[in-house]
Design a protein around this motif. Structure first.
Motif, PDB file in Angstrom:
ATOM      1  N   THR A 199       0.093   6.532 -14.160  1.00 30.69           N
ATOM      2  CA  THR A 199      -0.485   7.791 -13.693  1.00 30.69           C
ATOM      3  C   THR A 199      -1.977   7.584 -13.485  1.00 30.69           C
ATOM      4  O   THR A 199      -2.612   6.781 -14.177  1.00 30.69           O
ATOM      5  CB  THR A 199      -0.258   8.943 -14.695  1.00 30.69           C
ATOM      6  N   ALA A 200      -2.525   8.296 -12.522  1.00 29.38           N
ATOM      7  CA  ALA A 200      -3.958   8.234 -12.218  1.00 29.38           C
ATOM      8  C   ALA A 200      -4.327   9.453 -11.399  1.00 29.38           C
ATOM      9  O   ALA A 200      -3.468  10.100 -10.794  1.00 29.38           O
ATOM     10  CB  ALA A 200      -4.295   6.961 -11.452  1.00 29.38           C
ATOM     11  N   GLY A 201      -5.599   9.738 -11.361  1.00 29.28           N
ATOM     12  CA  GLY A 201      -6.074  10.832 -10.519  1.00 29.28           C
ATOM     13  C   GLY A 201      -6.066  10.460  -9.049  1.00 29.28           C
ATOM     14  O   GLY A 201      -5.825  11.290  -8.173  1.00 29.28           O
ATOM     15  N   ARG A 202      -6.294   9.147  -8.790  1.00 26.96           N
ATOM     16  CA  ARG A 202      -6.386   8.674  -7.409  1.00 26.96           C
ATOM     17  C   ARG A 202      -6.012   7.199  -7.355  1.00 26.96           C
ATOM     18  O   ARG A 202      -6.402   6.431  -8.238  1.00 26.96           O
ATOM     19  CB  ARG A 202      -7.817   8.848  -6.919  1.00 26.96           C
ATOM     20  N   VAL A 203      -5.271   6.801  -6.325  1.00 26.66           N
ATOM     21  CA  VAL A 203      -4.941   5.393  -6.109  1.00 26.66           C
ATOM     22  C   VAL A 203      -5.239   5.047  -4.656  1.00 26.66           C
ATOM     23  O   VAL A 203      -4.728   5.680  -3.737  1.00 26.66           O
ATOM     24  CB  VAL A 203      -3.460   5.082  -6.433  1.00 26.66           C
ATOM     25  N   GLU A 204      -6.101   4.037  -4.496  1.00 31.39           N
ATOM     26  CA  GLU A 204      -6.461   3.544  -3.167  1.00 31.39           C
ATOM     27  C   GLU A 204      -5.712   2.238  -2.929  1.00 31.39           C
ATOM     28  O   GLU A 204      -5.764   1.321  -3.744  1.00 31.39           O
ATOM     29  CB  GLU A 204      -7.963   3.310  -3.109  1.00 31.39           C
ATOM     30  N   VAL A 205      -4.992   2.176  -1.810  1.00 26.39           N
ATOM     31  CA  VAL A 205      -4.237   0.990  -1.431  1.00 26.39           C
ATOM     32  C   VAL A 205      -4.976   0.347  -0.261  1.00 26.39           C
ATOM     33  O   VAL A 205      -5.153   0.967   0.779  1.00 26.39           O
ATOM     34  CB  VAL A 205      -2.789   1.357  -1.007  1.00 26.39           C
ATOM     35  N   VAL A 206      -5.418  -0.902  -0.452  1.00 27.14           N
ATOM     36  CA  VAL A 206      -6.175  -1.613   0.577  1.00 27.14           C
ATOM     37  C   VAL A 206      -5.303  -2.731   1.119  1.00 27.14           C
ATOM     38  O   VAL A 206      -4.854  -3.594   0.366  1.00 27.14           O
ATOM     39  CB  VAL A 206      -7.486  -2.201   0.012  1.00 27.14           C
ATOM     40  N   TYR A 207      -5.070  -2.700   2.421  1.00 22.75           N
ATOM     41  CA  TYR A 207      -4.258  -3.724   3.060  1.00 22.75           C
ATOM     42  C   TYR A 207      -5.149  -4.861   3.528  1.00 22.75           C
ATOM     43  O   TYR A 207      -6.303  -4.671   3.876  1.00 22.75           O
ATOM     44  CB  TYR A 207      -3.481  -3.129   4.244  1.00 22.75           C
ATOM     45  N   GLY A 208      -4.578  -6.084   3.544  1.00 22.00           N
ATOM     46  CA  GLY A 208      -5.309  -7.257   4.008  1.00 22.00           C
ATOM     47  C   GLY A 208      -5.340  -7.311   5.518  1.00 22.00           C
ATOM     48  O   GLY A 208      -4.993  -6.337   6.211  1.00 22.00           O
ATOM     49  N   THR A 209      -5.765  -8.445   6.050  1.00 23.30           N
ATOM     50  CA  THR A 209      -5.818  -8.608   7.497  1.00 23.30           C
ATOM     51  C   THR A 209      -4.427  -8.520   8.107  1.00 23.30           C
ATOM     52  O   THR A 209      -4.267  -8.058   9.224  1.00 23.30           O
ATOM     53  CB  THR A 209      -6.468  -9.948   7.872  1.00 23.30           C
ATOM     54  N   ASP A 210      -3.412  -8.954   7.345  1.00 25.58           N
ATOM     55  CA  ASP A 210      -2.018  -8.751   7.726  1.00 25.58           C
ATOM     56  C   ASP A 210      -1.620  -7.406   7.138  1.00 25.58           C
ATOM     57  O   ASP A 210      -1.435  -7.274   5.931  1.00 25.58           O
ATOM     58  CB  ASP A 210      -1.151  -9.870   7.154  1.00 25.58           C
ATOM     59  N   ALA A 262      -3.591  -5.985  -0.286  1.00 23.01           N
ATOM     60  CA  ALA A 262      -4.553  -6.921  -0.859  1.00 23.01           C
ATOM     61  C   ALA A 262      -5.067  -6.433  -2.211  1.00 23.01           C
ATOM     62  O   ALA A 262      -5.358  -7.227  -3.097  1.00 23.01           O
ATOM     63  CB  ALA A 262      -5.726  -7.130   0.096  1.00 23.01           C
ATOM     64  N   ARG A 263      -5.161  -5.096  -2.367  1.00 22.93           N
ATOM     65  CA  ARG A 263      -5.801  -4.557  -3.557  1.00 22.93           C
ATOM     66  C   ARG A 263      -5.334  -3.130  -3.828  1.00 22.93           C
ATOM     67  O   ARG A 263      -5.118  -2.361  -2.893  1.00 22.93           O
ATOM     68  CB  ARG A 263      -7.310  -4.574  -3.314  1.00 22.93           C
ATOM     69  N   LEU A 264      -5.203  -2.781  -5.094  1.00 25.60           N
ATOM     70  CA  LEU A 264      -4.927  -1.419  -5.533  1.00 25.60           C
ATOM     71  C   LEU A 264      -6.030  -1.003  -6.495  1.00 25.60           C
ATOM     72  O   LEU A 264      -6.350  -1.751  -7.427  1.00 25.60           O
ATOM     73  CB  LEU A 264      -3.582  -1.341  -6.274  1.00 25.60           C
ATOM     74  N   VAL A 265      -6.605   0.169  -6.271  1.00 18.43           N
ATOM     75  CA  VAL A 265      -7.664   0.668  -7.147  1.00 18.43           C
ATOM     76  C   VAL A 265      -7.265   2.063  -7.619  1.00 18.43           C
ATOM     77  O   VAL A 265      -7.124   2.986  -6.818  1.00 18.43           O
ATOM     78  CB  VAL A 265      -9.026   0.728  -6.416  1.00 18.43           C
TER      79      VAL A 265
END
Length: 159
Positions: free
Chosen positions: A68-79, A84-87
Motif C-alpha cells: 500500500t502507498a499513497g502514490r506509485v509512479e511507474v517509469v518505463y524504459g526506452t523499450d 525500469a523503475r517503481l517509486v
C-alpha cells in the motif's frame, strides 16, 4: 482511458515475468509469477515521458504480497514494454503472511535490481523487529543493508 489502464497493467504484468521467481527482499518473499492487481483512486499516463502514476490509496497485490502507498509512479524504459523503475511514496507498507516492512518511500530500480526503502523504515519478522533510516535490498540475492540509526529487538527461544 480504459485502454490506457489495460496497457499500463499489461506492461506491469509483462515485466514481472522477467524477474526471478520467489526473490527474498531482505526477508520478504515475492512470487513474481503471480498475477498483479493494482487498485488506486486515479491513474494518469504520460505517453511522451513513459510515466504512469497511480494516485490515492494505492493497493498492489501479488500472491501473498500486499503493498500500500499513497502514490506509485511507474517509469518505463526506452523499450516501453519494460518497466525500469517503481517509486512509491506517501507511506509505504509491504506485507506477507509472515513479514512486514514500512517506510515513507520505496524506490525499486528494476534495471539494477535495487530496492531502497527510506524514511522511518521498520522491518518485522515474527517477534523480531529492526528499524533504520534507510534499507537497501539487492533483490537478486536477498541481501540487505540498513543505515541511519539502526535499532533492533531480537527475540530468542520460547516465550
Amino acid at each position: 482511458m480504459m485502454k490506457m489502464i489495460a496497457l499500463c497493467a499489461g506492461l506491469f504484468l509483462a515485466n514481472s515475468a522477467v524477474a526471478q521467481t520467489n526473490i527474498a527482499l531482505g526477508g520478504l518473499t515475492v512470487d513474481t509469477t503471480a498475477a498483479i492487481e493494482v487498485i488506486a483512486d486515479s491513474l494518469s499516463v504520460d505517453q511522451d515521458t513513459g510515466i504512469a502514476i497511480f494516485d490515492g490509496n494505492v493497493m498492489i497485490g501479488q500472491g501473498d504480497l500486499r503493498i500500500t502507498a499513497g502514490r506509485v509512479e511507474v517509469v518505463y524504459g526506452t523499450d516501453t514494454s519494460q518497466i525500469a523503475r517503481l517509486v512509491a511514496t506517501n507511506g509505504v507498507t509491504f506485507v506477507t503472511a509472515t513479514e512486514a516492512a514500512e517506510a515513507q518511500e520505496a524506490d525499486y530500480d528494476i534495471t539494477t535490481g535495487t530496492l531502497v526503502l527510506s524514511g522511518e523504515v521498520l522491518l518485522t519478522q515474527g517477534n523480531s523487529a529492526i528499524s533504520a533510516g534507510r534499507m537497501r535490498i539487492n533483490v537478486a540475492d536477498g541481501t540487505a543493508t540498513m543505515d541511519g540509526r539502526v535499532r533492533t529487538v531480537l527475540q530468542q527461544g520460547g516465550n
